[in-house]
Design a protein around this motif. Structure first.
Motif, short mmCIF file in Angstrom:
data_model
loop_
_atom_site.label_atom_id
_atom_site.label_comp_id
_atom_site.label_asym_id
_atom_site.label_seq_id
_atom_site.Cartn_x
_atom_site.Cartn_y
_atom_site.Cartn_z
N TRP A 100 0.86 -1.17 0.00
CA TRP A 100 0.00 0.00 0.00
C TRP A 100 0.89 1.22 0.00
CZ3 TRP A 100 -5.29 -0.19 -0.32
CH2 TRP A 100 -5.84 -1.47 -0.26
N VAL A 101 0.75 2.08 -1.00
CA VAL A 101 1.65 3.21 -1.18
C VAL A 101 0.85 4.50 -1.20
CG1 VAL A 101 3.39 4.25 -2.69
CG2 VAL A 101 3.22 1.77 -2.52
N ARG A 102 1.34 5.48 -0.44
CA ARG A 102 0.77 6.83 -0.45
C ARG A 102 1.89 7.79 -0.86
NH1 ARG A 102 -3.51 9.12 2.54
NH2 ARG A 102 -3.50 7.24 3.80
N GLY A 103 1.67 8.50 -1.95
CA GLY A 103 2.64 9.49 -2.41
C GLY A 103 2.52 10.76 -1.62
N ALA A 104 3.21 11.80 -2.07
CA ALA A 104 3.19 13.08 -1.39
C ALA A 104 1.77 13.64 -1.30
CB ALA A 104 4.10 14.07 -2.11
N GLN A 105 0.98 13.39 -2.32
CA GLN A 105 -0.43 13.76 -2.28
C GLN A 105 -1.22 12.58 -2.83
OE1 GLN A 105 0.91 16.63 -4.54
NE2 GLN A 105 0.96 15.42 -6.39
N GLY A 106 -2.48 12.59 -2.63
CA GLY A 106 -3.30 11.51 -3.16
C GLY A 106 -3.65 10.47 -2.11
N VAL A 107 -4.30 9.44 -2.57
CA VAL A 107 -4.79 8.40 -1.69
C VAL A 107 -3.82 7.24 -1.65
CG1 VAL A 107 -7.20 9.00 -2.09
CG2 VAL A 107 -6.10 7.32 -3.55
N GLU A 108 -3.98 6.42 -0.64
CA GLU A 108 -3.17 5.22 -0.53
C GLU A 108 -3.70 4.19 -1.52
OE1 GLU A 108 -1.04 3.24 3.21
OE2 GLU A 108 -3.20 3.40 3.37
N ARG A 109 -2.80 3.57 -2.27
CA ARG A 109 -3.19 2.61 -3.31
C ARG A 109 -2.46 1.29 -3.10
NH1 ARG A 109 -6.86 3.36 -7.29
NH2 ARG A 109 -6.75 5.30 -8.37
N ALA A 110 -3.16 0.21 -3.41
CA ALA A 110 -2.53 -1.11 -3.41
C ALA A 110 -1.83 -1.29 -4.75
CB ALA A 110 -3.58 -2.20 -3.21
N LEU A 111 -0.54 -1.62 -4.73
CA LEU A 111 0.23 -1.78 -5.96
C LEU A 111 0.95 -3.12 -5.95
CD1 LEU A 111 1.98 1.74 -6.06
CD2 LEU A 111 -0.12 1.06 -7.24
N TRP A 112 0.93 -3.80 -7.09
CA TRP A 112 1.76 -5.01 -7.20
C TRP A 112 3.18 -4.53 -7.47
CZ3 TRP A 112 4.54 -6.61 -11.49
CH2 TRP A 112 4.23 -6.00 -12.69
N HIS A 113 4.13 -5.31 -7.04
CA HIS A 113 5.51 -4.87 -7.08
C HIS A 113 6.46 -6.06 -7.17
CE1 HIS A 113 5.01 -6.29 -3.04
NE2 HIS A 113 6.32 -6.34 -2.93
N VAL A 114 7.74 -5.75 -7.33
CA VAL A 114 8.81 -6.73 -7.27
C VAL A 114 9.92 -6.11 -6.45
CG1 VAL A 114 10.58 -7.92 -8.63
CG2 VAL A 114 8.27 -7.75 -9.51
N TRP A 115 10.50 -6.86 -5.53
CA TRP A 115 11.65 -6.37 -4.77
C TRP A 115 12.90 -6.71 -5.58
CZ3 TRP A 115 12.01 -3.38 -0.54
CH2 TRP A 115 13.27 -3.24 0.03
N HIS A 116 13.72 -5.68 -5.85
CA HIS A 116 14.92 -5.89 -6.66
C HIS A 116 16.00 -4.91 -6.24
CE1 HIS A 116 17.35 -6.97 -10.11
NE2 HIS A 116 17.38 -5.71 -10.51
N GLU A 117 17.17 -5.44 -5.90
CA GLU A 117 18.33 -4.65 -5.54
C GLU A 117 18.02 -3.57 -4.51
OE1 GLU A 117 20.11 -3.22 -9.16
OE2 GLU A 117 20.78 -5.23 -9.74
N GLY A 118 17.37 -3.97 -3.43
CA GLY A 118 17.15 -3.07 -2.30
C GLY A 118 16.01 -2.09 -2.42
N ALA A 119 15.10 -2.29 -3.36
CA ALA A 119 13.96 -1.38 -3.53
C ALA A 119 12.78 -2.13 -4.12
CB ALA A 119 14.35 -0.21 -4.43
N ALA A 120 11.60 -1.57 -3.90
CA ALA A 120 10.38 -2.11 -4.51
C ALA A 120 10.21 -1.44 -5.87
CB ALA A 120 9.18 -1.85 -3.62
N LEU A 121 10.03 -2.23 -6.90
CA LEU A 121 9.79 -1.72 -8.26
C LEU A 121 8.31 -1.82 -8.58
CD1 LEU A 121 12.66 -3.53 -10.20
CD2 LEU A 121 12.60 -1.12 -9.57
N VAL A 122 7.74 -0.73 -9.11
CA VAL A 122 6.35 -0.76 -9.56
C VAL A 122 6.29 -0.17 -10.97
CG1 VAL A 122 5.30 -0.67 -7.26
CG2 VAL A 122 5.83 1.45 -8.42
N VAL A 123 5.37 -0.66 -11.76
CA VAL A 123 5.16 -0.14 -13.11
C VAL A 123 3.71 0.32 -13.21
CG1 VAL A 123 4.61 -2.40 -14.10
CG2 VAL A 123 5.43 -0.60 -15.58
N GLY A 124 3.50 1.42 -13.92
CA GLY A 124 2.12 1.91 -14.06
C GLY A 124 2.03 3.19 -14.85
#
Length: 171
Positions: free
Chosen positions: A22-46
């Motif tokens: 669940w990700v909340r950016g600087a503004q906006g609502v919290e969203r459920a995002l599918w992701h992949v953990w790679h090299e120390g970070a979560a990657l999301v595409v969209g």
């Protein structure tokens, strides 16, 4: 230093094992995002046609990530992240696409997907910012109203249907 290493290990393991974050950016609502953990970070595409929206995730901005348990749905950990957009055509982009492509379910375009992502989508790295430690657990249930959508659920089952299905034919 030990606390920071333990926090990093908790964030990595919980995020790797979770199907959604669940990700909340600087503004906006919290969203459920599918992701992949790679090299120390979560990657999301969209942010492209047929892909998940990434509201409020601007390059260089901050985000808050909440990781929930796959089986129980309860909150495991929350962490702060720095948003880094991956530029198309770079080595980092190629590595990210290789990881994300294998995890993308129900893609209509299959092998053409990486080219479509390069043209129409964004890939974002959510890099954990653990310098100040993990945020304190929030009080309350953290429930939020669902995001408005034109999708609907099916109508109620007709009253006579269970009776019709329950009849047995005699041999």
């Amino acid at each position: 230093m030990t606390t920071e290493l333990l926090d990093a290990a908790l964030v990595e393991e919980a995020t790797k094992k979770s199907g959604l974050i669940w990700v909340r950016g600087a503004q906006g609502v919290e969203r459920a995002l599918w992701h992949v953990w790679h090299e120390g970070a979560a990657l999301v595409v969209g942010d492209g046609p047929g892909e998940q929206p990434l509201p409020g995730l601007a390059d260089g901005g901050a985000a808050t990530v909440t990781v929930r348990s796959k089986d129980k749905g309860g909150r495991i950990v929350g962490w702060r992240a720095t948003v880094v957009e991956v530029a198309a055509g770079t080595q980092a982009w190629d590595a990210a696409v290789a990881e994300l492509k294998g995890k993308r379910l129900n893609a209509a375009d299959g092998e053409e997907m990486p080219a479509r992502w390069a043209r129409e989508c964004r890939i974002v790295r959510l890099e954990p910012d653990l310098g100040a430690g993990l945020p304190a657990a929030s009080e309350g249930d953290l429930a939020a109203p669902p995001v408005p959508t034109p999708a609907t659920t099916r109508d109620a089952v007709p009253a006579g249907l269970p009776r019709l299905l329950g009849r047995r034919r005699r041999p």
